[in-house]
Design a protein around this motif. Structure first.
Motif, short mmCIF file in Angstrom:
data_model
loop_
_atom_site.label_atom_id
_atom_site.label_comp_id
_atom_site.label_asym_id
_atom_site.label_seq_id
_atom_site.Cartn_x
_atom_site.Cartn_y
_atom_site.Cartn_z
N ALA A 11 -19.41 -51.85 9.84
CA ALA A 11 -20.17 -53.29 10.37
C ALA A 11 -19.95 -53.10 8.79
O ALA A 11 -19.12 -54.39 8.40
N VAL A 12 -20.86 -52.37 7.44
CA VAL A 12 -20.58 -53.05 6.79
C VAL A 12 -19.53 -52.76 6.07
O VAL A 12 -18.56 -53.93 4.41
N ALA A 13 -18.89 -51.40 6.26
CA ALA A 13 -17.63 -51.29 6.25
C ALA A 13 -16.74 -51.95 5.52
O ALA A 13 -15.44 -52.75 4.76
N GLU A 14 -16.50 -52.71 7.80
CA GLU A 14 -15.76 -54.05 7.76
C GLU A 14 -16.11 -55.00 6.57
O GLU A 14 -15.09 -56.19 5.97
N ASN A 15 -16.82 -55.64 6.32
CA ASN A 15 -17.38 -56.76 5.64
C ASN A 15 -17.31 -56.86 4.57
O ASN A 15 -17.78 -57.98 3.65
N PHE A 18 -23.71 -56.77 2.94
CA PHE A 18 -24.77 -56.35 4.02
C PHE A 18 -25.42 -57.90 5.26
O PHE A 18 -25.51 -57.37 5.88
N THR A 19 -25.11 -58.76 4.60
CA THR A 19 -25.55 -60.16 5.15
C THR A 19 -24.69 -60.72 5.97
O THR A 19 -24.92 -61.11 7.13
N LYS A 20 -23.41 -60.07 5.32
CA LYS A 20 -22.08 -60.59 6.89
C LYS A 20 -22.54 -59.38 7.81
O LYS A 20 -22.14 -60.21 9.14
N ALA A 21 -22.45 -58.07 7.43
CA ALA A 21 -22.84 -57.60 8.64
C ALA A 21 -23.78 -57.42 9.13
O ALA A 21 -24.24 -57.29 10.49
N ALA A 22 -25.27 -58.00 8.90
CA ALA A 22 -26.17 -58.10 10.09
C ALA A 22 -25.56 -59.04 10.30
O ALA A 22 -26.21 -58.92 11.77
N GLN A 23 -25.10 -60.57 9.98
CA GLN A 23 -24.88 -61.31 11.49
C GLN A 23 -23.94 -60.95 12.41
O GLN A 23 -23.87 -62.04 13.31
N LYS A 24 -23.03 -60.75 12.00
CA LYS A 24 -21.99 -59.84 12.61
C LYS A 24 -22.63 -58.85 14.00
O LYS A 24 -22.04 -58.74 14.90
N THR A 25 -23.75 -58.35 13.70
CA THR A 25 -24.20 -57.00 14.44
C THR A 25 -25.70 -57.54 14.77
O THR A 25 -26.83 -56.97 16.15
N VAL A 27 -28.38 -59.04 13.59
CA VAL A 27 -30.12 -57.99 12.95
C VAL A 27 -30.51 -58.61 11.71
O VAL A 27 -29.44 -59.46 11.29
N THR A 28 -31.63 -58.24 11.15
CA THR A 28 -31.29 -58.71 10.14
C THR A 28 -31.62 -58.47 9.27
O THR A 28 -31.39 -56.78 9.04
N GLN A 29 -31.15 -59.07 7.93
CA GLN A 29 -30.26 -58.13 6.61
C GLN A 29 -31.17 -56.71 6.46
O GLN A 29 -30.90 -55.87 6.17
N PRO A 30 -32.89 -57.00 6.32
CA PRO A 30 -32.95 -55.89 5.90
C PRO A 30 -33.05 -54.32 6.75
O PRO A 30 -33.77 -53.46 6.53
N THR A 31 -33.34 -55.30 8.24
CA THR A 31 -33.09 -54.22 8.99
C THR A 31 -31.81 -53.27 9.45
O THR A 31 -32.49 -52.16 9.36
N LEU A 32 -30.96 -53.94 8.94
CA LEU A 32 -29.70 -53.24 8.47
C LEU A 32 -29.87 -52.19 7.52
O LEU A 32 -29.33 -50.78 7.66
N SER A 33 -30.28 -53.53 6.36
CA SER A 33 -29.94 -52.05 5.56
C SER A 33 -31.14 -50.71 5.35
O SER A 33 -30.63 -49.60 4.85
N LYS A 52 -20.52 -52.10 -6.82
CA LYS A 52 -20.22 -52.54 -7.01
C LYS A 52 -19.67 -54.06 -6.05
O LYS A 52 -20.17 -54.38 -5.06
N LYS A 53 -19.49 -55.24 -6.60
CA LYS A 53 -18.94 -56.64 -5.54
C LYS A 53 -17.70 -57.09 -5.62
O LYS A 53 -16.38 -57.07 -6.39
N PRO A 54 -16.95 -57.04 -4.33
CA PRO A 54 -17.65 -56.32 -2.84
C PRO A 54 -17.97 -55.16 -3.31
O PRO A 54 -17.42 -54.30 -4.02
N ILE A 55 -18.88 -54.80 -2.09
CA ILE A 55 -19.63 -53.47 -1.66
C ILE A 55 -18.24 -52.43 -1.47
O ILE A 55 -18.03 -52.99 -0.78
N GLU A 56 -18.41 -51.32 -1.57
CA GLU A 56 -17.41 -50.41 -1.69
C GLU A 56 -17.87 -48.97 -1.03
O GLU A 56 -18.92 -48.84 -1.10
N LEU A 57 -17.05 -48.24 -0.28
CA LEU A 57 -17.42 -46.82 -0.33
C LEU A 57 -17.19 -45.98 -1.32
O LEU A 57 -16.23 -46.39 -2.02
N THR A 58 -18.40 -45.26 -1.19
CA THR A 58 -17.76 -43.90 -2.32
C THR A 58 -16.34 -43.14 -1.64
O THR A 58 -16.68 -43.38 -0.11
N VAL A 59 -16.22 -41.83 -1.74
CA VAL A 59 -15.14 -41.40 -1.29
C VAL A 59 -15.40 -40.38 -0.54
O VAL A 59 -15.47 -40.48 0.99
#
Length: 311
Positions: A11-15, A18-25, A27-33, A52-59
């Motif tokens: 969810a985080v990789a897609e969005n 973290f906040t948007k990913a929490a909404q999609k799943t 749950v609260t953002q602290p729980t997801l993080s 990074k903004k927006p958040i990026e995946l590491t290698v």
């Protein structure tokens, strides 16, 4: 490591947030993080570059996401196997349909399908072919209806029907006196087309002899609507081509302007497509059977020539 943690990562990789990913799943953002941080600590790596903004995946995070998607799909397959063994056809089913198919095909089969399979909860989305491919590969669609062939890796295509092209020719047009037309008669200079991004437009251009860009000194048209093309054609601004199913609801006056092609009629292949993981195949098969049954009574053309979209 849990399936839930992997779903949060996806969810985080897609969005990329973290906040948007929490909404999609849900749950609260602290729980997801916290859950993602636990997974990173367990694996002793960083999945996301939070600077990074927006958040990026590491290698290594990119590799983790690919594997996570496989694991989540396989976990869902277990329930799918149970459902198929029980003969159960139900649950959520997310399907995408391209814009040039949705207005005509959806009303033809939706009521039949929902009446026959009331336990299936459909989520239907109108999407371009490009978006459909991406969402299928990312696991956000269970299936889609689109013009094929697409020849995409990991996507299976199951043709449902072949839909002929039909000319819509105003009285002032040079082809008005023709009872039937041929693809050789078409000229991009007096042919009204949909805007870029529609595969039906690409198929029409592919049908024409000329592959040059359209040049019009009087106006440039950017429309995603067949209704707009018909109205412009009625004003004498050119002819257009319509998919056969779209002609069924025209008025009698409009139908007088239709010109069918000499056989073999150019046509597009419309398929039910899905990821080769073949999840929810019992619903895919049920949808195929319903659409195929409905469409047989609507399209009776047998001698057609398939026109593929431009590659």
């Amino acid at each position: 490591m849990t399936i839930t943690q992997l779903k949060y990562v996806l969810a985080v990789a897609e969005n990329q947030n973290f906040t948007k990913a929490a909404q999609k799943t849900f749950v609260t953002q602290p729980t997801l993080s916290m859950q993602i941080q636990k997974l990173e600590e367990e694996l002793d790596i960083l999945i996301f570059d939070r600077s990074k903004k927006p958040i990026e995946l590491t290698v290594v995070g990119q590799k983790i996401v690919r594997q996570a998607r496989n694991i989540v799909n396989e976990s869902e397959r277990m329930q799918d196997v149970v459902d198929q063994e029980k003969g159960y056809i139900g649950g959520d089913f997310h399907i995408g349909i391209i814009p040039t198919v949705m207005p005509t095909l959806l009303p033809m089969f939706l009521r039949n399908f929902t009446n026959k399979y009331p336990k299936v909860h459909l989520k239907i989305e109108e999407l371009t072919t490009e978006d459909i491919i991406k969402k299928l590969k990312d696991g956000h669609l269970d299936a889609a209806i689109a013009a094929t062939p697409l020849e995409q890796e990991n996507i299976k295509e199951r043709p449902i029907y072949y839909e002929p092209f039909v000319g819509y020719v105003p009285k002032s047009h040079r082809l008005n006196e023709n009872k039937k037309i041929n693809s050789e008669d078409l000229d991009l200079d007096d042919l009204l087309l949909l805007e870029d991004g529609h595969c039906f437009r690409d198929g029409v251009i592919n049908l024409c002899k000329s592959k040059n860009a359209i040049q019009n000194d009087k106006f440039q048209l950017q429309s995603g609507s067949f209704e707009t093309l018909i109205k412009l054609s009625n004003e004498g601004l050119g002819m257009t081509l319509l998919p056969y199913l779209h002609t069924l609801d025209l008025t009698e006056v409009q139908k007088e302007k239709l010109r069918y092609f000499n056989e073999p009629s150019p046509a597009r292949e419309v398929s039910l497509i899905y990821n080769n993981s073949e999840l929810k195949m019992q619903i895919v098969n049920a949808m195929y059977d319903v659409i195929a049954g409905v469409i047989r009574g609507a399209i009776r053309f047998e001698d057609v020539k398939i026109v593929s979209p431009l590659k």
